[in-house]
Motif scaffolding. Sequence first.
Motif, PDB file in Angstrom:
ATOM      1  N   PRO A 198       1.453  -0.900  -7.918  1.00 25.38           N
ATOM      2  CA  PRO A 198       0.441  -1.048  -6.984  1.00 25.38           C
ATOM      3  C   PRO A 198      -1.051  -0.347  -7.350  1.00 25.38           C
ATOM      4  N   ARG A 199      -1.821  -1.040  -7.075  1.00 23.03           N
ATOM      5  CA  ARG A 199      -3.380  -0.246  -7.126  1.00 23.03           C
ATOM      6  C   ARG A 199      -3.722   0.343  -6.069  1.00 23.03           C
ATOM      7  N   PRO A 200      -3.482   1.524  -5.657  1.00 19.35           N
ATOM      8  CA  PRO A 200      -3.620   2.046  -4.253  1.00 19.35           C
ATOM      9  C   PRO A 200      -4.792   2.071  -3.714  1.00 19.35           C
ATOM     10  N   MET A 201      -5.176   1.783  -2.388  1.00 14.06           N
ATOM     11  CA  MET A 201      -6.479   1.784  -1.757  1.00 14.06           C
ATOM     12  C   MET A 201      -7.368   1.086  -2.383  1.00 14.06           C
ATOM     13  N   CYS A 202      -7.162   0.224  -3.295  1.00 16.43           N
ATOM     14  CA  CYS A 202      -8.252  -0.789  -4.047  1.00 16.43           C
ATOM     15  C   CYS A 202      -8.316  -2.010  -3.058  1.00 16.43           C
ATOM     16  N   ASP A 203      -7.512  -2.403  -2.296  1.00 17.02           N
ATOM     17  CA  ASP A 203      -7.707  -3.480  -1.339  1.00 17.02           C
ATOM     18  C   ASP A 203      -8.481  -3.165  -0.205  1.00 17.02           C
ATOM     19  N   ARG A 204      -9.064  -2.034   0.043  1.00 13.08           N
ATOM     20  CA  ARG A 204     -10.065  -1.698   1.245  1.00 13.08           C
ATOM     21  C   ARG A 204     -11.113  -1.007   0.683  1.00 13.08           C
ATOM     22  N   PRO A 205     -12.056  -0.971   1.551  1.00 13.34           N
ATOM     23  CA  PRO A 205     -13.367  -0.312   1.081  1.00 13.34           C
ATOM     24  C   PRO A 205     -13.351   1.103   0.975  1.00 13.34           C
TER      25      PRO A 205
END
Length: 341
Positions: A198-205
């Motif tokens: 996963p690319r952590p915290m990249c799916d949220r602003p």
Amino acid sequence: MLVLGLETSCDETGVALYDSERGLLADALFSQIDLHRAYGGVVPELASRDHVKRMLPLIRQVLDEAGCVPTEIDAIAYTAGPGLVGALLVGASCAQALAFAWGIPALGVHHMEGHLLAPMLEKTPPQFPFVALLVSGGHTQLVQVVGIGQYTLLGESLDDAAGEAFDKTAKMMGLNYPGGPEIARLAEKGVAGRYTFPRPMCDRPGLMFSFSGLKTSALNTWQHSVNAGDDSEQARCDIALAFQQAVVETLTIKCKRALKQAGMQRLVIAGGVSANKALRASLEKMLADMKGDVFYARAEFCTDNGAMIAYAGCQRLQAGQHESLAISVQARWPMEQLSPL
């Protein structure tokens, strides 16, 4: 102004001489990697004792290389924090003792400000303002920089720093300390696409980071591979590549967001992880697409060193900053507390 810089924040003893007119005259570094490797990480007491052992010989070496005598030195800069308290006290005590003996001022320097300003030692230094990515074993921060001491924190890691995640992931796979270079070495032989993390915290602003979950994903993948009877070198290489890709892409995404938020096209990367070739290549491509520029220090000045402390100290000393002979260090020290020049 001729400044002697001393760095002892963790596991490397750094000494350098920087002249405000002639630039960097000499620098020397002793790394404690071999000392701590047997323990899989830094042992604070051993680090402090080794700084005591190395400091004066390195100072003599730097003075000899620069053809300089103590009476020519105008001031001493030393790392006052953040870092390991015992290690910091070695540098602070030595700096203040020499300053008292030589009748010159000494000034404590913020370790991360030293890293941030390390690219200023290059032939083509960045111009203010810029966004800085400070990425090391202890820190992952995005900072908007208007000038020296004018820092606005845009985002930081909520848990493990990127460099710490590299080291811990390497340790879980049985790799040598320090783990960052080992992961990068294995990643060069990895097969892309075998694993995806996963690319952590990249799916949220937002501009915050979190690498603990990514580290856990790498651990679970490695354990699954071992349980399946595959603990080969190639398995390590493939996991190392997938892990590095996830970290690099995460940092790149957040840097792009930070630049857009700040309305800038100039990025500085500093700290030990900034030596990672994959990270540099990714950020260079991103800035090229944005028609911007990325700056970083040469590889030997990405990790802890005395040159960055001498430079940072020189800028503040020239601006008239000074301190008493009291020995004071800080294990934690937010950069926003620094005074602007």
